[in-house]
Design a protein around this motif. Structure first.
Motif, PDB file in Angstrom:
ATOM      1  N   PRO A 196      -5.502  26.631  19.097  1.00 21.75           N
ATOM      2  CA  PRO A 196      -6.764  26.270  19.780  1.00 21.75           C
ATOM      3  C   PRO A 196      -6.602  25.076  20.724  1.00 21.75           C
ATOM      4  N   VAL A 197      -5.699  24.152  20.394  1.00 18.06           N
ATOM      5  CA  VAL A 197      -5.470  23.002  21.272  1.00 18.06           C
ATOM      6  C   VAL A 197      -4.913  23.466  22.621  1.00 18.06           C
ATOM      7  N   ILE A 198      -3.909  24.352  22.566  1.00 19.99           N
ATOM      8  CA  ILE A 198      -3.304  24.852  23.805  1.00 19.99           C
ATOM      9  C   ILE A 198      -4.307  25.701  24.592  1.00 19.99           C
TER      10      ILE A 198
ATOM     11  N   LEU B 262      -3.425  17.296  25.320  1.00 22.40           N
ATOM     12  CA  LEU B 262      -3.038  16.080  24.606  1.00 22.40           C
ATOM     13  C   LEU B 262      -4.243  15.396  23.983  1.00 22.40           C
ATOM     14  N   ILE B 263      -5.360  15.339  24.729  1.00 22.15           N
ATOM     15  CA  ILE B 263      -6.578  14.731  24.173  1.00 22.15           C
ATOM     16  C   ILE B 263      -7.077  15.535  22.973  1.00 22.15           C
ATOM     17  N   ALA B 264      -7.063  16.852  23.095  1.00 25.28           N
ATOM     18  CA  ALA B 264      -7.488  17.689  21.969  1.00 25.28           C
ATOM     19  C   ALA B 264      -6.565  17.513  20.771  1.00 25.28           C
ATOM     20  N   PHE B 265      -5.279  17.360  21.039  1.00 28.87           N
ATOM     21  CA  PHE B 265      -4.322  17.138  19.956  1.00 28.87           C
ATOM     22  C   PHE B 265      -4.587  15.815  19.243  1.00 28.87           C
TER      23      PHE B 265
ATOM     24  N   ALA C 231      19.729  -3.754   2.269  1.00 26.96           N
ATOM     25  CA  ALA C 231      19.057  -2.882   3.240  1.00 26.96           C
ATOM     26  C   ALA C 231      18.316  -1.793   2.489  1.00 26.96           C
ATOM     27  N   SER C 232      17.139  -1.517   2.970  1.00 25.03           N
ATOM     28  CA  SER C 232      16.350  -0.426   2.404  1.00 25.03           C
ATOM     29  C   SER C 232      15.720   0.356   3.543  1.00 25.03           C
ATOM     30  N   PHE C 233      15.444   1.595   3.280  1.00 26.73           N
ATOM     31  CA  PHE C 233      14.856   2.465   4.286  1.00 26.73           C
ATOM     32  C   PHE C 233      13.447   2.828   3.859  1.00 26.73           C
ATOM     33  N   THR C 234      12.544   2.674   4.776  1.00 27.46           N
ATOM     34  CA  THR C 234      11.151   2.950   4.488  1.00 27.46           C
ATOM     35  C   THR C 234      10.554   3.820   5.575  1.00 27.46           C
ATOM     36  N   LYS C 235       9.618   4.630   5.198  1.00 26.43           N
ATOM     37  CA  LYS C 235       8.932   5.505   6.139  1.00 26.43           C
ATOM     38  C   LYS C 235       7.719   4.786   6.710  1.00 26.43           C
ATOM     39  N   VAL C 236       7.628   4.780   8.042  1.00 21.89           N
ATOM     40  CA  VAL C 236       6.538   4.104   8.737  1.00 21.89           C
ATOM     41  C   VAL C 236       5.711   5.155   9.470  1.00 21.89           C
ATOM     42  N   TYR C 237       4.433   5.119   9.285  1.00 19.79           N
ATOM     43  CA  TYR C 237       3.529   6.077   9.911  1.00 19.79           C
ATOM     44  C   TYR C 237       2.699   5.353  10.969  1.00 19.79           C
ATOM     45  N   ASP C 238       2.851   5.806  12.232  1.00 17.50           N
ATOM     46  CA  ASP C 238       2.086   5.233  13.338  1.00 17.50           C
ATOM     47  C   ASP C 238       1.147   6.294  13.896  1.00 17.50           C
ATOM     48  N   SER C 239      -0.096   5.933  14.043  1.00 14.91           N
ATOM     49  CA  SER C 239      -1.059   6.866  14.627  1.00 14.91           C
ATOM     50  C   SER C 239      -0.728   7.081  16.107  1.00 14.91           C
ATOM     51  N   PHE C 240      -0.754   8.353  16.543  1.00 14.02           N
ATOM     52  CA  PHE C 240      -0.457   8.675  17.937  1.00 14.02           C
ATOM     53  C   PHE C 240      -1.383   7.925  18.877  1.00 14.02           C
ATOM     54  N   ILE C 241      -2.641   7.828  18.485  1.00 13.15           N
ATOM     55  CA  ILE C 241      -3.631   7.248  19.394  1.00 13.15           C
ATOM     56  C   ILE C 241      -3.401   5.754  19.599  1.00 13.15           C
ATOM     57  N   SER C 242      -2.626   5.128  18.691  1.00  5.72           N
ATOM     58  CA  SER C 242      -2.341   3.705  18.831  1.00  5.72           C
ATOM     59  C   SER C 242      -1.023   3.432  19.546  1.00  5.72           C
TER      60      SER C 242
END
Length: 694
Positions: A14-16, A53-56, A658-669
């Motif tokens: 639907p986005v496309i 992109l806006i719809a996504f 050293a440690s590895f961590t998952k970072v989640y960034d919002s696309f809109i930011s």
């Protein structure tokens, strides 16, 4: 790097489609646009990408990235701030020169590692001020605090700088066995044993009744003075009231002496136990001990009324006999009189097969007395329900008896008992209780619950309720005499039993407070311990308020010095940290003008000169060595402190992790997304503008 959305990827269709439809309507259904086919396709692509992109972005997508986090090792420096450090023979060095030595060491550590600094003594303080004034030392609290605060952190080492003298808390070795970080102990103080006499302990009753005699037992110690005859003196208000001579038998000798003191007038009295020092003795702070007794005029009267003789009665009497005027009676021969009782204890009463009208008449005549009911096999539960409403038994026909084990309630707050004593209670034997359901009102407070066959229930074993006229206490099982014996068998004393049952009775004896201005403060403080006040102010409707200015005046009785304070307001209370006071007795008076009324509250407290820190002056380096050994650390003397930075620097176990961590960034930011949207809009606008369309 992955793109995460909270919905199925089928929603991309639907986005496309949204982007295609929007761009098609704008550029292929619009006949007014006079553009070449190439430009239309180019603008179509721009608008399709922009709208899609806006719809996504409306789907709240996130970009998941795996990042590498490098943590430098932390070196924790814990400095002993107790008075015993500065009371050693090197006191001038520690007060004048040592702070610079410590600062140089901290600077070297901070240049190589991340460094956190703590002081400890009465409490653990991060970046605390070093003044050697703390009057207690608790290394176990330090280790527990560091273990909790740095859980799962990269701590390279803990540098413990101390003389090893501990006088509060549990044995540090017990905590050290579970301590997750290596401890490098730096030993301060002197382990040399000099000739010394000291008052080790004084045992006495804090509350004494007027015109009675009371014992005072003094324990003393003599070190490196065999064959010496010493004199122990006891003073009341600077008047000598007793003397005893004792002989030091060995190089390390501990003895006791007893005095019998007459309480001739009421009030708080200061007593001083002294041992005359040796000529060669250099440390005199531990040669005396100041303590206070409160001489009161009248004992509170307690009625212990039972169905029949029972071992529980002796257990109660063992607690009450020194503090209360106790009358023990049995219901079949009891006749109420004009005595005003403060507390009535009903053991297995109201009972089966007896005239319970006597109990009803007793409670009616003693309308202000608190009541403690002990339920047992002979209790008539139906009559019990009719006497009060705080605790009701459901199904009062003859019920079988069960073994109910005690389970303390952590949230209980009507009075305080040391946590280790509550823990001991869990190991006490079961009481004999009726197997019946209990119902309580919302206001009922349970201190101990029943555990039946390993199942913890919500039925109270010890609980409390309150009516406008009196307080009620309930022990829903008989056999507390077994608790007294178990406490002695498990711990060598009856302190936990006396504390829990004693606090239960003490709470019931406190009358409902109708004062509109109430001050809460301790009665005894150690030297250099801050005195904190808490005040409650009520309006005429007995609603708590804090909209008035509250003043406090404190006066030292002996010197006449006066101190003035002003409370600060927080929530619905007034609080004041009055700081530290010199040794002696103090009276305080607080007043406030509320509306047209002037309200007052007063009382007294004492500051004890005796310090735990002066009772043991020989450094305990063995303790520090054992802590270091069990934690895989090392033991050093103060002279080796300058070598410790190099030791830590060359220790291969102290390194960054050293440690590895998952970072989640919002696309809109993400700034790149915003820049892309602006670029598409700008290019589309420029091309249309350049070709004369809008």
């Amino acid at each position: 790097m992955d793109i995460i959305t909270g919905i199925t990827w089928w929603m991309i269709i639907p986005v496309i489609l949204t982007g295609i439809v929007y761009a098609a309507i704008l550029y292929y259904k619009n006949s007014q646009l006079q553009l070449s086919s190439f430009l239309k396709w180019t603008l179509f692509a721009f608008r399709f990408t922009l709208v899609s992109l806006i719809a996504f972005l409306l789907l709240s997508p996130h970009l998941m990235q795996t990042k590498k986090v490098v943590e430098q090792p932390v070196i924790i420096i814990a400095q002993d701030n107790s008075a015993s450090v500065a009371l050693s023979k090197d006191s001038l060095y520690f007060k004048n020169e040592y702070p610079a030595v410590l600062q140089q060491f901290k600077d070297e550590i901070a240049g190589e590692f991340r460094m956190d600094f703590y002081t400890f003594g009465q409490q653990v303080n991060k970046s605390g001020t070093l003044d050697f004034n703390d009057q207690r030392t608790d290394i176990s609290e330090l280790l527990q605090s560091i273990s909790n605060s740095y859980y799962n952190r990269n701590v390279g080492a803990v540098v413990l700088i101390s003389d090893g003298i501990v006088n509060t808390g549990i044995q540090p070795e017990l905590v050290a066995t579970e301590f997750p970080f290596p401890v490098y102990s730096v030993a301060l103080g002197d382990t040399t044993s000099y000739p010394d006499l000291s008052i080790v302990d004084v045992r006495y009753n804090q509350m004494i009744f007027n015109q009675t005699d009371f014992p005072v037992e003094i324990s003393f110690k003599g070190v490196n003075a065999p064959g010496t005859q010493v004199k122990i003196e006891l003073y009341m208000e600077d008047k000598l009231i007793g003397t005893e001579l004792k002989k030091i038998e060995t190089r390390s000798y501990t003895g006791t002496c007893s005095f019998v003191v007459s309480a001739s007038e009421s009030g708080k009295k200061r007593l001083t136990a002294k041992i005359i020092p040796l000529e060669a003795e250099s440390q005199l702070l531990n040669n005396s001990r100041v303590f206070y007794v409160d001489i009161v005029n009248e004992k509170q009267k307690v009625l212990l009324l039972s169905l029949s003789p029972h071992p529980d009665l002796g257990a109660f009497q063992s607690i009450f006999e020194d503090y209360f005027d106790v009358t023990t009676a049995y219901i079949r021969t009891f006749s109420p009189d004009d005595t005003d009782y403060s507390l009535i204890i009903l053991h297995q009463l109201p009972g089966k097969g007896v005239d319970n009208q006597t109990i009803q008449k007793l409670l009616q005549s003693q309308s202000n007395a608190s009541v403690l009911v002990v339920v047992g096999p002979q209790t008539d539960l139906a009559v019990f329900n009719s006497l009060q409403s705080g605790l009701q038994f459901v199904g009062t026909a003859d019920q079988p008896m069960i073994e109910a084990y005690p389970v303390p309630v952590k949230e209980f707050a009507l009075f305080s008992v040391e946590s280790y004593m509550w823990d001991r209670l869990r190991g006490f034997p079961a009481l004999t209780a009726p197997l019946v359901e209990m119902r309580t009102p919302v206001s009922f407070q349970s201190a101990v619950l029943q555990k039946v066959k390993s199942v913890e229930t919500y039925f109270p074993l010890i609980g409390f309720s309150e009516t406008p006229s009196r307080r009620w206490g309930y022990i829903t099982g008989s056999g507390i005499w077994k608790w007294r014996l178990a406490d002695y068998q498990m711990n060598g004393n009856q302190d936990s039993f006396r504390e829990i049952i004693g606090k239960t009775v003490q709470y019931l004896l406190v009358k409902k407070d109708q004062r509109r201005l109430r001050l809460h403060v301790g009665t005894e403080f150690m030297l250099n311990e801050p005195v904190r006040f808490r005040a409650e102010l009520y309006n005429k409707s007995m609603e708590k308020v804090n909209d008035a200015e509250l003043k406090l005046e404190v006066k030292h009785i002996d010197s006449g010095s006066e101190y003035s304070f002003l409370f600060s307001r927080s929530d619905n209370e007034h609080e004041l940290n009055a700081g530290r006071f010199p040794e002696g007795r103090y009276v305080y008076n607080s007043e406030v003008v509320y509306g047209s009324e002037k309200l007052q509250a007063n009382g007294e407290f004492v500051v004890l000169e005796s310090s735990l820190e002066s009772r043991q002056m020989i450094a305990n380096h063995d303790l520090l060595y054992r802590i270091s050994k069990v934690t895989d650390g090392d033991f050093l003397y103060l002279a080796e402190l300058n070598q410790l930075p190099e030791t830590l620097r060359t220790n291969q176990a102290i390194t960054s992790t050293a440690s590895f961590t998952k970072v989640y960034d919002s696309f809109i930011s993400l700034p790149a997304i915003l820049m892309l949207l602006l670029l598409l809009l700008t290019l589309e606008w420029f091309i249309r503008k350049y070709n004369g369309t809008y």
